[in-house]
Motif scaffolding. Structure first.
Motif, mmCIF file in Angstrom:
data_model
loop_
_atom_site.group_PDB
_atom_site.id
_atom_site.type_symbol
_atom_site.label_atom_id
_atom_site.label_comp_id
_atom_site.label_asym_id
_atom_site.label_seq_id
_atom_site.Cartn_x
_atom_site.Cartn_y
_atom_site.Cartn_z
ATOM 1 N N ASP A 223 -8.524 -0.504 12.345
ATOM 2 C CA ASP A 223 -7.537 0.536 11.985
ATOM 3 C C ASP A 223 -7.593 0.861 10.502
ATOM 4 N N ASP A 224 -8.008 -0.102 9.711
ATOM 5 C CA ASP A 224 -8.110 0.045 8.260
ATOM 6 C C ASP A 224 -6.898 0.769 7.657
ATOM 7 N N PRO A 225 -5.709 0.178 7.784
ATOM 8 C CA PRO A 225 -4.493 0.868 7.330
ATOM 9 C C PRO A 225 -4.437 1.033 5.811
ATOM 10 N N VAL A 226 -3.723 2.062 5.380
ATOM 11 C CA VAL A 226 -3.392 2.209 3.961
ATOM 12 C C VAL A 226 -2.336 1.148 3.649
ATOM 13 N N LEU A 227 -2.611 0.300 2.655
ATOM 14 C CA LEU A 227 -1.668 -0.759 2.304
ATOM 15 C C LEU A 227 -0.736 -0.335 1.174
ATOM 16 N N TYR A 228 -1.263 0.443 0.238
ATOM 17 C CA TYR A 228 -0.375 0.969 -0.811
ATOM 18 C C TYR A 228 -0.966 2.198 -1.466
ATOM 19 N N ARG A 229 -0.070 2.932 -2.123
ATOM 20 C CA ARG A 229 -0.472 4.124 -2.884
ATOM 21 C C ARG A 229 0.161 4.038 -4.259
ATOM 22 N N VAL A 230 -0.530 4.573 -5.250
ATOM 23 C CA VAL A 230 0.025 4.679 -6.601
ATOM 24 C C VAL A 230 -0.020 6.151 -7.006
ATOM 25 N N TYR A 231 1.137 6.727 -7.283
ATOM 26 C CA TYR A 231 1.247 8.086 -7.821
ATOM 27 C C TYR A 231 1.370 7.929 -9.329
ATOM 28 N N TYR A 232 0.532 8.598 -10.102
ATOM 29 C CA TYR A 232 0.568 8.330 -11.535
ATOM 30 C C TYR A 232 0.247 9.567 -12.373
ATOM 31 N N ILE A 233 0.742 9.515 -13.606
ATOM 32 C CA ILE A 233 0.450 10.556 -14.589
ATOM 33 C C ILE A 233 -0.180 9.827 -15.773
ATOM 34 N N SER B 297 4.464 2.980 -7.577
ATOM 35 C CA SER B 297 3.681 2.320 -6.530
ATOM 36 C C SER B 297 4.527 2.229 -5.265
ATOM 37 N N VAL B 298 3.877 2.445 -4.137
ATOM 38 C CA VAL B 298 4.552 2.340 -2.841
ATOM 39 C C VAL B 298 3.752 1.366 -1.994
ATOM 40 N N ILE B 299 4.321 0.169 -1.789
ATOM 41 C CA ILE B 299 3.613 -0.873 -1.025
ATOM 42 C C ILE B 299 4.190 -0.883 0.388
ATOM 43 N N GLU B 300 3.327 -0.746 1.381
ATOM 44 C CA GLU B 300 3.801 -0.721 2.768
ATOM 45 C C GLU B 300 4.328 -2.094 3.188
ATOM 46 N N PRO B 301 5.264 -2.123 4.141
ATOM 47 C CA PRO B 301 5.704 -3.412 4.679
ATOM 48 C C PRO B 301 4.678 -3.920 5.699
ATOM 49 N N GLY B 302 4.645 -5.217 5.907
ATOM 50 C CA GLY B 302 3.756 -5.778 6.925
ATOM 51 C C GLY B 302 3.020 -6.984 6.398
ATOM 52 N N GLU C 230 10.812 -2.558 4.688
ATOM 53 C CA GLU C 230 10.640 -1.144 4.330
ATOM 54 C C GLU C 230 9.680 -1.067 3.147
ATOM 55 N N PRO C 231 9.192 0.120 2.801
ATOM 56 C CA PRO C 231 8.272 0.204 1.656
ATOM 57 C C PRO C 231 8.927 -0.340 0.380
ATOM 58 N N LEU C 232 8.129 -0.991 -0.440
ATOM 59 C CA LEU C 232 8.573 -1.436 -1.770
ATOM 60 C C LEU C 232 8.137 -0.347 -2.754
ATOM 61 N N VAL C 233 9.109 0.230 -3.454
ATOM 62 C CA VAL C 233 8.835 1.375 -4.331
ATOM 63 C C VAL C 233 9.271 1.020 -5.745
ATOM 64 N N PHE C 234 8.345 1.067 -6.687
ATOM 65 C CA PHE C 234 8.737 0.759 -8.065
ATOM 66 C C PHE C 234 8.043 1.672 -9.069
ATOM 67 N N PHE C 235 8.789 1.985 -10.116
ATOM 68 C CA PHE C 235 8.308 2.806 -11.228
ATOM 69 C C PHE C 235 7.663 1.879 -12.256
ATOM 70 N N ALA C 236 6.614 2.352 -12.916
ATOM 71 C CA ALA C 236 5.958 1.541 -13.956
ATOM 72 C C ALA C 236 5.604 2.414 -15.147
ATOM 73 N N VAL C 237 5.657 1.831 -16.338
ATOM 74 C CA VAL C 237 5.180 2.512 -17.533
ATOM 75 C C VAL C 237 4.349 1.529 -18.352
#
Ligand code: PAN
Ligand code: ZN
Length: 191
Positions: free
Chosen positions: A46-56, A71-76, A144-151
């Motif tokens: 299945d090769d799931p997406v485990l996390y995504r990083v949206y960044y500027i 960053s958005v880390i999927e649960p599981g 649920e997804p773990l969502v955190f802002f980073a700088v």
């Protein structure tokens, strides 16, 4: 270097930053980072997406330019290990980072090259400071997804190889009573 002010919008629930760049990590991108290789093989079809990083990102090169991201880390889980990021040292040991958890429940696993290790809680509102010399990995221990802002400074750089080769000293696994911290039997210390 000429900096341009910007205004970006983060969706606190989904973590999406409008018009940002995105990095996507699938299981196949980081199979070797999990300790249960049989579990990895079972999930690879299945090769799931485990996390995504949206960044500027700013142009790299100056510590006074900061990158921002969510960053958005999927649960599981992969075997008994929770879904987590690869984790890295900054190539520049003087480049620190700040995380602010927006939603979900996680653990921030930290360590130095000298063998110090720490694990900090991530819940909405938690602000975690990561000094430049500390490797950092986030682990989603919730449902649920773990969502955190980073700088972080644009000259930080990423050392993924050390973690790929040696691992983290501590692992967060699912125990009978919830998240449990264990020593990583495969960890190879640097010193
Ligand atoms: C974060 C991380 C992000 C993904 O933006 O890059 O959470 O983790 P990995 O980079 O370890 O895959 C950060 O720490 N930037 O420096
Ligand atoms: Zn970092």
């Amino acid at each position: 270097m000429h900096e341009i002010p910007y205004n970006a919008h983060i969706n606190f629930d989904s973590g999406v930053i409008d018009d940002a760049q995105v990095t996507e990590r699938r299981l196949s991108d980081m199979a070797a980072f999990y300790h249960d290789q049989e579990a990895v093989q079972r999930l690879l079809d299945d090769d799931p997406v485990l996390y995504r990083v949206y960044y500027i990102a700013q142009e790299a090169g100056s510590p006074s330019l900061w990158n921002t991201g969510v960053s958005v880390i999927e649960p599981g889980r992969v075997g008994d290990e929770y879904i987590m990021t690869k984790g890295h040292y900054h190539l520049n040991p003087e480049a620190p980072e700040v995380y602010l958890t927006l939603s979900g429940t996680g653990r921030l696993v930290l360590q130095t090259r000298q063998g110090e290790a720490k694990v900090l809680a991530m819940t909405p509102g938690a602000m975690n400071y990561i000094p430049g010399e500390w490797a950092h990995r986030t682990v989603n221990v919730g449902d649920e997804p773990l969502v955190f802002f980073a700088v972080w400074p644009s000259d930080a750089g990423y050392d993924y190889d050390t973690i790929a080769e040696r691992g983290f000293a501590r692992l967060v696994i699912a125990g009978d009573d919830g998240p449990q911290l264990i020593d990583n039997p495969a960890f190879i210390p640097e010193s």
